[in-house]
Design a protein around this motif. Structure first.
Motif, PDB file in Angstrom:
ATOM      1  N   TYR A 104     -32.418 -12.101   3.299  1.00 27.12           N
ATOM      2  CA  TYR A 104     -32.715 -10.786   3.823  1.00 27.12           C
ATOM      3  C   TYR A 104     -31.409  -9.769   3.561  1.00 27.12           C
ATOM      4  O   TYR A 104     -31.592  -8.583   2.894  1.00 27.12           O
ATOM      5  N   ARG A 125     -37.823 -10.152   7.355  1.00 30.00           N
ATOM      6  CA  ARG A 125     -36.743 -11.180   7.632  1.00 30.00           C
ATOM      7  C   ARG A 125     -37.555 -12.538   8.081  1.00 30.00           C
ATOM      8  O   ARG A 125     -38.629 -12.667   8.896  1.00 30.00           O
ATOM      9  N   SER A 126     -37.011 -13.736   7.583  1.00 24.72           N
ATOM     10  CA  SER A 126     -37.680 -14.849   7.699  1.00 24.72           C
ATOM     11  C   SER A 126     -37.421 -15.372   9.119  1.00 24.72           C
ATOM     12  O   SER A 126     -38.434 -15.991   9.711  1.00 24.72           O
ATOM     13  N   GLU A 127     -36.405 -15.426   9.966  1.00 25.97           N
ATOM     14  CA  GLU A 127     -36.006 -16.114  11.142  1.00 25.97           C
ATOM     15  C   GLU A 127     -36.727 -15.358  12.143  1.00 25.97           C
ATOM     16  O   GLU A 127     -37.339 -16.413  12.945  1.00 25.97           O
ATOM     17  N   ASP A 128     -36.924 -14.318  12.130  1.00 27.88           N
ATOM     18  CA  ASP A 128     -37.456 -13.453  13.329  1.00 27.88           C
ATOM     19  C   ASP A 128     -38.779 -12.383  12.935  1.00 27.88           C
ATOM     20  O   ASP A 128     -39.164 -12.029  13.857  1.00 27.88           O
ATOM     21  N   GLY A 129     -38.998 -12.354  11.922  1.00 28.09           N
ATOM     22  CA  GLY A 129     -39.945 -11.478  11.487  1.00 28.09           C
ATOM     23  C   GLY A 129     -39.351  -9.797  11.430  1.00 28.09           C
ATOM     24  O   GLY A 129     -40.489  -8.791  11.258  1.00 28.09           O
ATOM     25  N   HIS A 130     -38.285  -9.630  11.714  1.00 24.57           N
ATOM     26  CA  HIS A 130     -37.669  -8.341  11.676  1.00 24.57           C
ATOM     27  C   HIS A 130     -37.947  -7.517  10.523  1.00 24.57           C
ATOM     28  O   HIS A 130     -38.180  -8.233   9.320  1.00 24.57           O
ATOM     29  N   TYR A 167     -38.807 -21.094   4.486  1.00 27.12           N
ATOM     30  CA  TYR A 167     -38.656 -19.755   4.807  1.00 27.12           C
ATOM     31  C   TYR A 167     -39.797 -18.991   5.248  1.00 27.12           C
ATOM     32  O   TYR A 167     -39.899 -17.891   5.896  1.00 27.12           O
ATOM     33  N   THR A 169     -41.817 -18.820   7.763  1.00 26.49           N
ATOM     34  CA  THR A 169     -41.998 -19.303   9.177  1.00 26.49           C
ATOM     35  C   THR A 169     -43.437 -18.520   9.887  1.00 26.49           C
ATOM     36  O   THR A 169     -43.729 -17.517   9.224  1.00 26.49           O
ATOM     37  N   ASP A 170     -43.531 -18.957  11.075  1.00 30.40           N
ATOM     38  CA  ASP A 170     -44.802 -18.163  11.704  1.00 30.40           C
ATOM     39  C   ASP A 170     -44.322 -16.713  12.061  1.00 30.40           C
ATOM     40  O   ASP A 170     -45.094 -15.952  11.909  1.00 30.40           O
ATOM     41  N   ALA A 171     -43.012 -16.825  12.523  1.00 27.17           N
ATOM     42  CA  ALA A 171     -42.744 -15.379  12.649  1.00 27.17           C
ATOM     43  C   ALA A 171     -42.782 -14.335  11.504  1.00 27.17           C
ATOM     44  O   ALA A 171     -43.226 -13.049  11.689  1.00 27.17           O
ATOM     45  N   SER A 175     -45.645 -11.273  11.554  1.00 21.52           N
ATOM     46  CA  SER A 175     -45.105  -9.926  11.529  1.00 21.52           C
ATOM     47  C   SER A 175     -45.605  -9.209  10.243  1.00 21.52           C
ATOM     48  O   SER A 175     -45.911  -8.075  10.415  1.00 21.52           O
TER      49      SER A 175
END
Length: 230
Positions: A104, A125-130, A167, A169-171, A175
């Motif tokens: 990201y 972003r992968s981790e949290d969907g930002h 990478y 992720t659900d998030a 998102s």
């Protein structure tokens, strides 16, 4: 990552997508001139000049304003997109899904580099969907490697690599689906695979993104749910 690395085409210089009829500008200018009757052809030139004088480059913009609620404004270099006034001058009927083969922060840094020649409208972003927004949806981002698709679409990068499914992720999926549902609602885009496409499906472009691990069935279902169309 965007169109610069996708076969070397840059918007404004790449191949134009075949069009099925006269463009929006031609219809508006031609129709208005025709309504004038005698002398319409002379009036068309005047109207044409008027159109470009009040083109999208004159549309007021508010620094930091975003099109998707909750997105962070991280502007791309102005060399990596061009100002427009979509959908007034170019209709929007596609969303293009990308994967940058990068993290990201590196993706953002590259799109802020004027020498790169490309940027998408959004990066997820992968981790949290930002979500970061790099160009306004009314503007033409150089992301697809195809001028016609650049003009008609919104481009979205998703942090990661095509061969690294961890990478995805659900998030990230959820998102991105909310983001795309909003885009489809704003422009009346059908939620289906004809109108939500991968970069690898853009004509005349050799790319693999978003790659073989991208779950299209799951993704389209998430977009439909987010859009209330399930």
């Amino acid at each position: 990552m965007g169109e610069h690395s996708a076969g070397g085409h840059s918007a404004g210089r790449g191949p134009r997508e075949p069009r099925g009829g006269p463009g929006r500008r031609a219809l508006l200018v031609g129709g208005a001139a025709g309504a004038l009757g005698v002398g319409g052809f002379a009036a068309r030139d005047t109207l044409s000049r008027w159109w470009w004088r009040y083109s999208g480059s004159e549309t007021p913009r508010v620094e930091g304003e975003v099109d998707h609620a909750g997105a962070e404004w991280v502007p791309a270099s102005s060399a990596n997109y061009r100002q427009a006034s979509r959908p007034r001058d170019y209709g929007i009927d596609r969303v293009v899904i990308h994967m940058p083969e990068a993290t990201y922060p590196i993706t953002l840094r590259v799109f802020q580099d004027p020498g790169h020649g490309a940027a998408t409208h959004y990066v997820v972003r992968s981790e949290d969907g930002h979500i970061a927004q790099l160009a306004r949806e009314l503007d033409v981002a150089y992301h697809a490697g195809h001028q016609g698709f650049n003009e008609r679409s919104v481009g979205i990068e998703h942090e990661g690599w095509a061969d690294r499914p961890e990478y995805l992720t659900d998030a990230l999926y959820e998102s991105s689906a909310r983001l795309v549902a909003g885009i489809c609602d704003r422009y009346g885009i059908p939620v289906d695979r004809e109108h939500i496409v991968g970069h690898n499906e853009v004509p005349d472009v050799v790319r693999v993104c978003p790659g073989p691990h991208w779950d299209w069935d799951r993704y389209i279902e998430l977009v439909r749910r987010a859009a209330g169309a399930a």
